[in-house]
Design a protein around this motif. Structure first.
Motif: not given
Length: 269
Positions: A218-241
């Motif tokens: 729906y937002l037509k984001l490229p794979s690289l942008a989605i991967a960067i967003i996923a990395v941000v979520f992963a880092i946030t989740q890691y520090y929260n845990s």
């Protein structure tokens, strides 16, 4: 043609033996084997494209427990070689590679179940004698069979004797069957990802898969942008845990300290 067949067989053997003999993991994955076969046959671009295509199909095909998965390495090797040598489309090569990968399982079982047990008495004798160098030599010798000598020989003859025959067969196939191959090939990557998601399913994380779908479709984001967003979520989740774990440890320490102080007060009284 003999040279091409020999090169393809060598690529398969090195990729397979590098994984099972030396322990260089994932060297036998289609995304690695495809470009190597393409490089050996002088068409690196097609090898890269097919390697990524085959990897998407065999992404969820792994050994779990006692299950025996399809041999993704031999499937990717034959599929890439066929596409380059015969000019077949990637979808057709993909539809051919999958049954070849299933046939590769039988060859692997011959090596593991028939050939390798022949050397086990010798291995037991070396172990009882404490001959570590002899065990090492036997490991290197047996890893040749586990690493794909039998499969490499079959691949050599398949490419040498079968490439022209395969090309003739592909040209003689009716168009509606070819379209069926292409349709099946287009669905196979979805099946591969479905198998992977089935293993990775987690109620706490599954929402992120839908988020990725929305970002892509729906937002037509490229794979690289989605991967960067996923990395941000992963880092946030890691520090929260990590923070939650530290809070839990601090709470347990405080509780233990309170119990100790209470006991000391009791005895002081």
């Amino acid at each position: 043609m003999i040279v091409h067949a020999l090169l393809v067989a060598i690529v398969y053997f090195l990729a397979s033996w590098g994984t099972y003999g030396i322990g260089v993991f994932h060297l036998n994955r289609p995304i690695v084997v495809g470009p190597l076969v393409g490089l050996a046959l002088g068409d690196l671009q097609t090898g890269i494209i097919l390697g990524a295509t085959f990897e998407s199909v065999f992404l969820g095909v792994i050994a779990v427990g006692g299950s025996v998965p399809a041999d993704a390495t031999i499937g990717a090797t034959i599929g890439t070689a066929i596409a380059i040598l015969t000019g077949a489309k990637s979808d057709t090569a993909l539809a051919i590679a999958v049954p070849v990968a299933l046939f590769g399982v039988a060859l692997s079982q011959v090596a593991i179940s028939v050939v390798i047990p022949l050397f086990m008495p010798k291995m037991d004798a070396l172990a009882e004698a404490g001959d570590s160098k002899g065990l090492t030599r036997m490991h290197w010798f047996m890893s040749l069979f586990v690493g794909g000598v039998l499969q490499a020989i079959v691949i050599f003859f398949a490419v040498w004797l079968g490439s022209n025959a395969i090309s003739s067969v592909l040209k003689s196939i009716p168009q509606f069957i070819t379209h069926g191959f292409q349709a099946a090939g287009a669905m196979l990557p979805a099946v591969g990802f479905a198998l992977l998601l089935n293993m990775l399913f987690n109620k706490k994380l599954f929402a992120f898969f839908f988020l990725g779908f929305v970002l892509s479709i729906y937002l037509k984001l490229p794979s690289l942008a989605i991967a960067i967003i996923a990395v941000v979520f992963a880092i946030t989740q890691y520090y929260n845990s990590e923070k939650n774990a530290n809070v839990a440890i601090a709470g347990e320490t405080k509780e233990s300290s309170t119990n100790i102080n209470g006991e000391e007060d009791f005895f002081n009284e």
